[in-house]
Design an enzyme around this catalytic site. Structure first.
Site, mmCIF file in Angstrom:
data_model
loop_
_atom_site.group_PDB
_atom_site.id
_atom_site.type_symbol
_atom_site.label_atom_id
_atom_site.label_comp_id
_atom_site.label_asym_id
_atom_site.label_seq_id
_atom_site.Cartn_x
_atom_site.Cartn_y
_atom_site.Cartn_z
ATOM 1 N N CYS A 25 52.014 14.416 61.271
ATOM 2 C CA CYS A 25 51.120 15.312 62.019
ATOM 3 C C CYS A 25 51.865 16.045 63.123
ATOM 4 C CB CYS A 25 49.960 14.529 62.617
ATOM 5 S SG CYS A 25 49.177 13.419 61.467
ATOM 6 N N SER B 112 39.055 13.489 64.964
ATOM 7 C CA SER B 112 39.155 14.928 64.743
ATOM 8 C C SER B 112 38.870 15.239 63.284
ATOM 9 C CB SER B 112 40.559 15.411 65.112
ATOM 10 O OG SER B 112 41.532 14.705 64.369
ATOM 11 N N LYS C 63 40.071 17.595 68.247
ATOM 12 C CA LYS C 63 38.722 17.085 68.021
ATOM 13 C C LYS C 63 37.752 18.166 67.550
ATOM 14 C CE LYS C 63 35.177 14.570 67.811
ATOM 15 N NZ LYS C 63 34.767 15.494 66.732
ATOM 16 N N HIS D 271 42.061 19.708 62.939
ATOM 17 C CA HIS D 271 43.393 19.118 62.807
ATOM 18 C C HIS D 271 43.936 19.326 61.396
ATOM 19 C CE1 HIS D 271 46.766 16.587 63.390
ATOM 20 N NE2 HIS D 271 46.232 15.416 63.118
#
Lengths: 391, 136
Positions: A83, A207, A335, A339
């Site tokens: 990520c 998220s 959030k 994402h």
């Protein structure tokens, strides 16, 4: 080393883009960034992406996207750090320009997540963890964050409800961001009633994923004409990358000396602060990696905005809102902006640039001059911190 | 997942074989060839007792592909008596609520099945409550 300026930004909405391919999304963000910069010279392309091989059966994204945007022949490659891929790609691009190796670099973060079944996406995200010793035990990525949060609650004494301000703040800001996945406010009551997905993490701690792409164009600051130094050709403040640092930690949460401390966030933030000649007290806004609400607290602590174990206090005291001491997630954060994992780090930097240029609309942090973005790969294995400054 | 990939981890999966550092005596699991405590080479095998305590825990309702049949299942960080923390599923819980500090012991259980993909059943460690263990 040359100072590096961000002269163009672009992004697509984070959404379920069923009608758009990965390459098309990347191209949209790139063309927006080139248009924003008013430039078309490109020497290299760095692509931040985590899961194209797993979810789209497509690798070699450097060549794929260079070809798609009409620039076959340029040097191009994918950078992967789970990520944290987006900011890792931005840092690679920054190094290429700073070193003198390239004069004009495109960075694009792109992720295509909504073509897959939920269980496939869950498996894909779990590749950020230790495949042999975490994922092989049936751990999802949510579960790993839940293990960190459960331990944090036990050690620190905070209650789950004390994390509500993080999610409420992100949603409140996303209402004003047309690129955000969830442009809707949430209440404290909704947070308390949300469905539990991996205790203590409920749906409003987590998220949403999505498809999306964001892009930056980087050039040496010294190449900007002296007469317009400080401003670009359109009268906007030039944004400089004043600090850029990346650090690693153990890939598995269980191998950390303290699973409730983001050592790589601490290390990369310290390095970025030293490069920029600032400390946490000089940061006007902070786009942190709130993939889960626990990560907001851990990031604030590791970067020196709160004492160890005191991250939730900043939320409860209103210090993280637009008018607070350290506004976070000003465009919605992970959030609520969403994402799209490998793209997220570039979205964060685009959003910091918007703030420093004064282009953040209703979520503008008044007088913002120094902004920080921090992108987390895995449960804290790779953490990249950037500090951007205006003028 | 590949058969060889599970096969070569059989000592760890079935017997919790880790390492002990010959320089600083740190117990290491999973095995790694550089001691995380002192940074020196560590390649001596060490069999862990399989006893430990729950360090953290959660319950999974949305499983990764291949684990759906177990839903819902509880996973934990287990702090082994010898020091290291491992990630594993908890089993044989009955109605007992899981708490941090709860004593547990390792057992061998089925971890996942590939279904029609390869027909492979993967066994490995899980942890169950150790009712007779002294609470430290």
């Amino acid at each position: 080393m040359r100072e590096v300026a961000i002269v163009g930004i672009g992004q697509t909405p984070v959404d379920e883009h069923w009608d758009k391919t990965l390459r098309l999304l990347a191209g949209e963000a790139i063309f927006a960034a080139l248009n924003d910069a008013g430039r078309d010279q490109v020497d290299g392309l760095f692509v931040g992406n985590m899961m194209s091989g797993e979810l789209s059966r497509q690798e070699s994204l450097g060549a794929l996207i260079a070809d798609w945007i009409g620039l076959p022949g340029i040097e191009a490659m994918k950078i992967e750090a789970a990520c944290g891929s987006g900011a890792a790609a931005a840092r690679a691009g920054m190094m290429a320009v700073a070193s003198g190796e390239m004069d004009s670099v495109l960075v694009v973060g792109v992720e295509k997540m909504t073509d897959s079944l939920p269980s496939e996406t869950t498996s894909g995200l779990a590749t950020a963890a230790d495949a042999d010793y975490e994922a092989a035990q049936g751990l999802s990525f949510v579960a790993i964050n839940a293990l960190a949060m459960q331990r944090y609650l036990y050690v620190s004494g905070w209650k789950h409800t004390d994390f509500a301000p993080f999610s409420i703040n992100s949603h409140a800001n996303a209402v004003h961001n047309p690129y955000a996945r969830l442009q809707e406010a949430i209440t404290e009551e909704e947070y308390h009633k949300a469905r539990m997905i991996a205790a203590p993490i409920n749906l409003l701690d987590a998220s949403p994923t999505g498809d999306g792409a964001a892009a930056l164009l980087l050039v040496p600051r010294e190449y900007l004409r002296p007469t317009t130094r400080g401003y670009d050709g359109r009268g906007r403040p030039v944004i400089t990358i004043a600090g850029s640092a990346s650090a690693t930690d153990t890939i598995a949460l269980h191998d950390r000396r303290d699973p409730t401390w983001l050592r790589a966030a601490e290390l990369s933030a310290q390095r970025a602060y030293a490069q920029a000649g600032v400390g946490p007290q000089e940061i006007d806004l902070f786009e942190l990696h709130d993939a889960f609400s626990i990560m907001s607290a851990l990031s604030l602590e590791a970067c020196g905005f709160a004492e160890r174990g005191q991250g939730p206090r900043l939320g409860l005291e209103g210090q993280i809102t637009l008018s607070g001491r350290i506004p976070i997630c000003t465009r919605g954060g992970l959030k609520a902006r969403g994402h799209p994992v490998g793209a997220t780090g570039v979205y964060q930097m685009v959003e910091v640039v918007q703030q420093l240029r004064g282009e953040a609309g209703a979520t503008q942090v008044e007088g913002a001059r120094v902004g920080m973005a921090q992108n987390i790969g895995g449960s804290g294995a790779t953490i990249v911190t950037h500090i951007l400054t205006a003028l | 997942m590949e058969i060889s990939r599970h096969w070569r981890l059989k000592k760890q999966r079935y017997s919790l074989i880790g390492e002990v550092c010959p320089h600083c005596d740190a117990k290491i699991f999973p095995p790694r060839d550089v001691c995380p405590e002192c940074g020196q080479e560590a390649r001596s095998e060490f069999a862990f007792s399989g006893r430990g305590q729950v360090y953290s825990h959660t319950t999974i309702y949305d499983a990764p592909a291949g684990y759906e049949n177990n839903l819902p299942y509880t996973v934990a960080l287990i702090k082994l008596d010898e020091g290291p923390i491992v990630t594993a599923q908890l089993t044989d819980l009955g109605a007992q609520p899981v708490e941090i500090g709860m004593p547990v012991e390792m057992v061998t259980r089925r971890i996942r099945e590939d279904g029609d993909e390869r027909g492979m059943l993967v066994y490995g460690y899980k942890f169950r409550p150790a009712w007779n263990a002294p609470i430290k």
